[in-house]
Design a protein around this motif. Sequence first.
Motif, short mmCIF file in Angstrom:
data_model
loop_
_atom_site.label_atom_id
_atom_site.label_comp_id
_atom_site.label_asym_id
_atom_site.label_seq_id
_atom_site.Cartn_x
_atom_site.Cartn_y
_atom_site.Cartn_z
N MET A 1 49.59 -34.05 -34.36
CA MET A 1 49.16 -34.42 -35.40
C MET A 1 49.77 -34.65 -36.90
N THR A 2 50.64 -33.74 -36.77
CA THR A 2 51.32 -33.91 -37.76
C THR A 2 52.46 -34.65 -38.27
N ASP A 3 51.99 -35.47 -37.34
CA ASP A 3 52.81 -37.29 -37.37
C ASP A 3 52.11 -38.13 -37.78
N ALA A 4 51.15 -37.80 -38.24
CA ALA A 4 49.45 -38.97 -38.49
C ALA A 4 49.65 -38.11 -40.84
N PHE A 5 50.54 -37.78 -40.70
CA PHE A 5 50.48 -37.38 -42.37
C PHE A 5 52.00 -38.22 -42.40
N ASP A 6 52.22 -38.22 -43.77
CA ASP A 6 53.49 -38.99 -44.39
C ASP A 6 53.82 -37.97 -44.85
N ASP A 7 55.37 -38.17 -45.24
CA ASP A 7 55.73 -37.30 -46.37
C ASP A 7 55.34 -37.29 -47.95
N THR A 8 54.89 -37.46 -47.84
CA THR A 8 54.17 -36.92 -49.01
C THR A 8 52.02 -36.85 -49.52
N ALA A 9 52.09 -36.82 -48.45
CA ALA A 9 50.73 -36.31 -47.88
C ALA A 9 50.46 -34.79 -48.21
N ALA A 10 49.73 -34.20 -49.52
CA ALA A 10 49.53 -33.12 -50.27
C ALA A 10 48.69 -32.74 -49.58
N LEU A 11 49.51 -30.79 -49.59
CA LEU A 11 48.28 -30.07 -48.91
C LEU A 11 47.61 -29.22 -50.77
N ILE A 12 46.54 -29.36 -50.79
CA ILE A 12 45.31 -29.36 -51.77
C ILE A 12 45.21 -27.47 -51.49
N VAL A 13 45.06 -26.41 -52.58
CA VAL A 13 45.24 -25.03 -52.05
C VAL A 13 43.65 -24.47 -52.96
N ILE A 14 42.98 -24.86 -52.47
CA ILE A 14 41.62 -24.40 -53.78
C ILE A 14 41.14 -23.07 -53.88
N ASP A 15 41.24 -22.38 -54.95
CA ASP A 15 40.56 -21.00 -54.65
C ASP A 15 40.63 -20.07 -54.17
N VAL A 16 42.14 -19.65 -53.80
CA VAL A 16 42.60 -18.81 -52.68
C VAL A 16 42.50 -17.35 -53.83
N GLN A 17 41.80 -16.64 -53.72
CA GLN A 17 41.71 -15.98 -55.44
C GLN A 17 40.94 -14.26 -55.24
N GLN A 18 41.62 -13.44 -55.38
CA GLN A 18 41.72 -11.95 -55.42
C GLN A 18 39.69 -11.63 -55.36
N GLY A 19 39.49 -12.30 -56.48
CA GLY A 19 37.70 -12.01 -56.39
C GLY A 19 36.80 -12.31 -55.72
N PHE A 20 37.49 -13.10 -54.61
CA PHE A 20 36.18 -13.39 -53.47
C PHE A 20 36.47 -12.80 -52.64
N ASP A 21 37.30 -11.25 -52.88
CA ASP A 21 36.93 -9.81 -52.79
C ASP A 21 36.11 -9.20 -52.48
N ASP A 22 35.56 -9.21 -54.19
CA ASP A 22 34.10 -8.27 -54.31
C ASP A 22 33.20 -9.07 -53.04
N PRO A 23 32.80 -7.28 -53.25
CA PRO A 23 31.26 -7.09 -52.14
C PRO A 23 29.98 -7.98 -52.46
N SER A 24 30.44 -8.09 -53.83
CA SER A 24 29.14 -8.83 -54.65
C SER A 24 28.95 -10.01 -54.16
N TRP A 25 29.86 -11.07 -53.40
CA TRP A 25 29.81 -12.45 -53.17
C TRP A 25 28.91 -11.84 -51.86
N GLY A 26 28.80 -11.31 -50.78
CA GLY A 26 28.02 -11.29 -49.55
C GLY A 26 28.69 -10.73 -48.31
N ALA A 27 28.26 -11.21 -47.59
CA ALA A 27 28.97 -11.29 -46.17
C ALA A 27 29.70 -13.03 -46.59
N ARG A 28 30.24 -13.14 -45.51
CA ARG A 28 30.82 -14.34 -45.24
C ARG A 28 31.98 -14.79 -44.10
N ASP A 29 32.19 -15.95 -43.42
CA ASP A 29 32.56 -16.15 -42.77
C ASP A 29 34.09 -15.88 -42.35
N ASN A 30 34.32 -16.78 -41.09
CA ASN A 30 36.22 -16.96 -41.12
C ASN A 30 37.07 -15.94 -41.23
#
Length: 188
Positions: free
Chosen positions: A1-30
Amino acid sequence: MTDAFDDTAALIVIDVQQGFDDPSWGARDNPDAEANVGRLVQAWSDASRPIVLVRHDSRSPGSPLAPGSPGNALKDVVADAPHDLFVTKHVNSAFYGEPDLHAWLTERGIRQLVICGIQTNMCVETTTRMAGNLGYDVTLPIDATHTFDLEGPGGVRLTAAELARATAVNVQGGGFARVVTTDEVVGA
């Protein structure tokens, strides 16, 4: 599938932040979400494709994502990632952040987006839907996202896995994006 992307295809990485490890969020998946985000960042870096990092600067009192709090910092998997743009936001959509993501993408002729990060059914889904509405060709590697159990009206509670499944159905069934796996994107 990598061939399906052109050289300008952008990766948008959203909110991968330390605060999401806080137990107050509750049970997570994945539990593999961050590792998959790391694989995507590495693949994009290796291919010299544009990477956009997004950080949620919460305005909610006491939020683990508040500016100046340790939880506002990016997680190690992306903290030192090469990137072409860094967007900060206070709402769910990365398209309502600073600097203006849509303008930046448009100026560079970028039409293909791969979106990943935290939370699947919140900022990732909102940004994905907006990207689809704005006419971008969007791919969502659902296993490079995670979320948390959530309670709604009348005490109805959905597990994180149920919410992730609903996001996949919403964005692909609604025509906003293709839902795939990280393996399909990086070609591993």
